[in-house]
Design a protein around this motif. Structure first.
Motif, short mmCIF file in Angstrom:
data_model
loop_
_atom_site.label_atom_id
_atom_site.label_comp_id
_atom_site.label_asym_id
_atom_site.label_seq_id
_atom_site.Cartn_x
_atom_site.Cartn_y
_atom_site.Cartn_z
N TYR A 40 0.84 -1.27 0.04
CA TYR A 40 -0.01 -0.15 0.11
C TYR A 40 0.92 1.35 -0.13
CZ TYR A 40 -3.37 3.46 1.43
OH TYR A 40 -3.95 4.84 1.31
N ASP A 41 2.00 1.28 0.77
CA ASP A 41 2.75 2.49 0.86
C ASP A 41 3.52 2.61 -0.27
OD1 ASP A 41 2.02 3.23 3.54
OD2 ASP A 41 3.71 2.04 4.35
N SER A 44 1.29 4.03 -3.06
CA SER A 44 0.53 5.62 -2.80
C SER A 44 2.00 6.41 -3.39
CB SER A 44 0.40 5.61 -1.57
OG SER A 44 1.28 5.42 -0.57
N ASN A 47 2.56 6.03 -7.10
CA ASN A 47 1.43 6.77 -8.07
C ASN A 47 1.44 8.26 -7.59
OD1 ASN A 47 0.42 4.26 -8.77
ND2 ASN A 47 -1.11 4.05 -7.50
#
Length: 136
Positions: A40-41, A44, A47
């Protein structure tokens, strides 16, 4: 003469910015591979820098086009076209759920971009020196 130097300097700093963004993405992907960050990190972080990378690439192409550096524009245009295609197909962002399946592909994609940008940087420096020597 001064306008050409300013144009070359802008192009040089944009190329350095692009190189830093791609290296940041490669380091982040390596961190995921060695389990230093979670997916997830990673998604993010990467992106968040993808659209600025695309904007910088477009700015670099426009700079080369408007400054009359046709060869450098032709060398930088394929990366811009590739980025536009990725954006249109909605494949430019990383998916958190599929990142482990696509990790090798994403690393290779960034590595090819890095090699391409280093070659473009050397070509740009070569033509900058040639232009500066021709003006004197």
């Amino acid at each position: 003469m001064v306008g050409a130097i300013i144009g070359w300097l802008f192009g040089f700093f944009i190329l350095i910015g692009l190189l830093l963004l791609v290296i940041y993405q490669l380091v982040s992907l390596a961190d995921l591979e060695f389990d230093y960050i979670n997916p997830y990190d990673l998604s993010s972080r990467i992106n968040a820098v993808i659209l600025p990378e695309f904007v910088l690439q477009g700015t670099l192409c426009l700079l080369y086009l408007f400054s009359g550096q046709w060869m450098l524009f032709l060398f930088s245009a394929p990366m811009l076209i590739y980025n536009v295609r990725l954006y249109q197909q909605k494949k430019h962002l990383l998916d958190v759920t599929e990142i482990f399946n696509q990790l090798n592909v994403e690393k290779k994609r960034r590595l090819v971009k890095l090699i391409y940008l280093v070659i473009l940087l050397f070509l740009s420096l070569f033509w900058m020196v040639l232009t500066l020597l021709d003006d004197d």
